[in-house]
Design a protein around this motif. Sequence first.
Motif, PDB file in Angstrom:
ATOM      1  N   GLU A 175     -28.716   6.959   1.807  1.00  0.00           N
ATOM      2  CA  GLU A 175     -27.472   6.747   1.059  1.00  0.00           C
ATOM      3  C   GLU A 175     -27.569   5.508   0.178  1.00  0.00           C
ATOM      4  O   GLU A 175     -27.098   5.510  -0.964  1.00  0.00           O
ATOM      5  CB  GLU A 175     -26.272   6.649   2.009  1.00  0.00           C
ATOM      6  CG  GLU A 175     -25.962   7.945   2.740  1.00  0.00           C
ATOM      7  CD  GLU A 175     -25.725   9.134   1.825  1.00  0.00           C
ATOM      8  OE1 GLU A 175     -24.991   8.986   0.820  1.00  0.00           O
ATOM      9  OE2 GLU A 175     -26.276  10.214   2.095  1.00  0.00           O
ATOM     10  N   ASP A 176     -28.184   4.435   0.700  1.00  0.00           N
ATOM     11  CA  ASP A 176     -28.376   3.223  -0.099  1.00  0.00           C
ATOM     12  C   ASP A 176     -29.250   3.510  -1.325  1.00  0.00           C
ATOM     13  O   ASP A 176     -28.975   3.036  -2.427  1.00  0.00           O
ATOM     14  CB  ASP A 176     -29.028   2.108   0.725  1.00  0.00           C
ATOM     15  CG  ASP A 176     -28.098   1.501   1.747  1.00  0.00           C
ATOM     16  OD1 ASP A 176     -26.866   1.732   1.673  1.00  0.00           O
ATOM     17  OD2 ASP A 176     -28.604   0.776   2.637  1.00  0.00           O
TER      18      ASP A 176
ATOM     19  N   GLU B 117     -29.624   6.384  -2.808  1.00  0.00           N
ATOM     20  CA  GLU B 117     -28.834   7.176  -3.756  1.00  0.00           C
ATOM     21  C   GLU B 117     -27.903   6.282  -4.572  1.00  0.00           C
ATOM     22  O   GLU B 117     -27.812   6.420  -5.798  1.00  0.00           O
ATOM     23  CB  GLU B 117     -28.010   8.231  -3.033  1.00  0.00           C
ATOM     24  CG  GLU B 117     -27.113   9.001  -4.003  1.00  0.00           C
ATOM     25  CD  GLU B 117     -26.099   9.902  -3.329  1.00  0.00           C
ATOM     26  OE1 GLU B 117     -25.446  10.670  -4.061  1.00  0.00           O
ATOM     27  OE2 GLU B 117     -25.944   9.853  -2.096  1.00  0.00           O
ATOM     28  N   GLN B 118     -27.193   5.395  -3.898  1.00  0.00           N
ATOM     29  CA  GLN B 118     -26.248   4.521  -4.609  1.00  0.00           C
ATOM     30  C   GLN B 118     -26.969   3.620  -5.610  1.00  0.00           C
ATOM     31  O   GLN B 118     -26.491   3.415  -6.728  1.00  0.00           O
ATOM     32  CB  GLN B 118     -25.425   3.692  -3.610  1.00  0.00           C
ATOM     33  CG  GLN B 118     -24.480   4.521  -2.769  1.00  0.00           C
ATOM     34  CD  GLN B 118     -23.620   5.465  -3.594  1.00  0.00           C
ATOM     35  OE1 GLN B 118     -23.007   5.081  -4.577  1.00  0.00           O
ATOM     36  NE2 GLN B 118     -23.591   6.734  -3.204  1.00  0.00           N
ATOM     37  N   GLU B 119     -28.119   3.094  -5.213  1.00  0.00           N
ATOM     38  CA  GLU B 119     -28.903   2.261  -6.129  1.00  0.00           C
ATOM     39  C   GLU B 119     -29.390   3.093  -7.312  1.00  0.00           C
ATOM     40  O   GLU B 119     -29.334   2.656  -8.458  1.00  0.00           O
ATOM     41  CB  GLU B 119     -30.091   1.630  -5.393  1.00  0.00           C
ATOM     42  CG  GLU B 119     -30.990   0.787  -6.277  1.00  0.00           C
ATOM     43  CD  GLU B 119     -30.350  -0.478  -6.813  1.00  0.00           C
ATOM     44  OE1 GLU B 119     -30.938  -1.070  -7.741  1.00  0.00           O
ATOM     45  OE2 GLU B 119     -29.256  -0.883  -6.343  1.00  0.00           O
TER      46      GLU B 119
ATOM     47  N   ARG C 213     -27.990   5.814  -8.580  1.00  0.00           N
ATOM     48  CA  ARG C 213     -26.842   6.109  -9.444  1.00  0.00           C
ATOM     49  C   ARG C 213     -26.423   4.885 -10.252  1.00  0.00           C
ATOM     50  O   ARG C 213     -26.088   4.999 -11.429  1.00  0.00           O
ATOM     51  CB  ARG C 213     -25.674   6.637  -8.617  1.00  0.00           C
ATOM     52  CG  ARG C 213     -25.875   8.050  -8.094  1.00  0.00           C
ATOM     53  CD  ARG C 213     -24.670   8.519  -7.270  1.00  0.00           C
ATOM     54  NE  ARG C 213     -24.871   9.821  -6.689  1.00  0.00           N
ATOM     55  CZ  ARG C 213     -24.715  10.977  -7.350  1.00  0.00           C
ATOM     56  NH1 ARG C 213     -24.353  10.979  -8.613  1.00  0.00           N
ATOM     57  NH2 ARG C 213     -24.913  12.125  -6.733  1.00  0.00           N
ATOM     58  N   ARG C 214     -26.432   3.719  -9.609  1.00  0.00           N
ATOM     59  CA  ARG C 214     -26.058   2.493 -10.316  1.00  0.00           C
ATOM     60  C   ARG C 214     -27.020   2.227 -11.467  1.00  0.00           C
ATOM     61  O   ARG C 214     -26.610   1.965 -12.596  1.00  0.00           O
ATOM     62  CB  ARG C 214     -26.049   1.305  -9.341  1.00  0.00           C
ATOM     63  CG  ARG C 214     -25.579  -0.009  -9.989  1.00  0.00           C
ATOM     64  CD  ARG C 214     -25.763  -1.184  -9.054  1.00  0.00           C
ATOM     65  NE  ARG C 214     -27.163  -1.481  -8.800  1.00  0.00           N
ATOM     66  CZ  ARG C 214     -27.988  -2.074  -9.661  1.00  0.00           C
ATOM     67  NH1 ARG C 214     -27.567  -2.421 -10.865  1.00  0.00           N
ATOM     68  NH2 ARG C 214     -29.244  -2.315  -9.342  1.00  0.00           N
TER      69      ARG C 214
END
Length: 180
Positions: free
Chosen positions: A136-137, A139-141, A143-144
């Motif tokens: 999840e981390d 993925e978030q990185e 996307r950012r």
Amino acid sequence: GFGRVGQIVAQFMHAQGIGITAVDHDPERIQIAEKYCNKVYFGDVRRADVLAAAGAGKARLIFICVDDPEACNAGISHVRAAFPKAQILARAFDRNHVLQLMQMDVDYFLRETFESSVAMGKEGLRRLGLDPAKVEDIEQEFRRRDQERLSIQQVEGEFAGVEKVFARYDEAASQKRSNP
């Protein structure tokens, strides 16, 4: 368009009892659509008269789901000019098309392969045994960084922001920790 994307969008609308009317240029697709109780007009999304005949003047939302960036852009221009009250939700063909849509008056757009690619990448990491929280981390990185790159490209051009692509998650996370 009432191809792969348009058909799935229609199913979401139908699930809430929201009627849809579609426009497509493929007669075979129209015949198949009618078997599923969908109202599909034959025509081209680039023609305002076709859109008007299909009821676009009454629509609150207009989805432009064609797989041709030029047709999509032309359709958006016609819809915005002829039906300014309708919200436009568009299928973006690729990253370069996203950059074009960012310059247009579109209410929402989505790259056609982006979300499925993110999901496949996440599933691959899970199957390799990575901790779900780390996945999840990542993925978030991702996307950012992707959003930052799009913002840079919007200003500096399609080849700008390449440094946002190549950093490994561990490098990005350690940079984040050392540069709060």
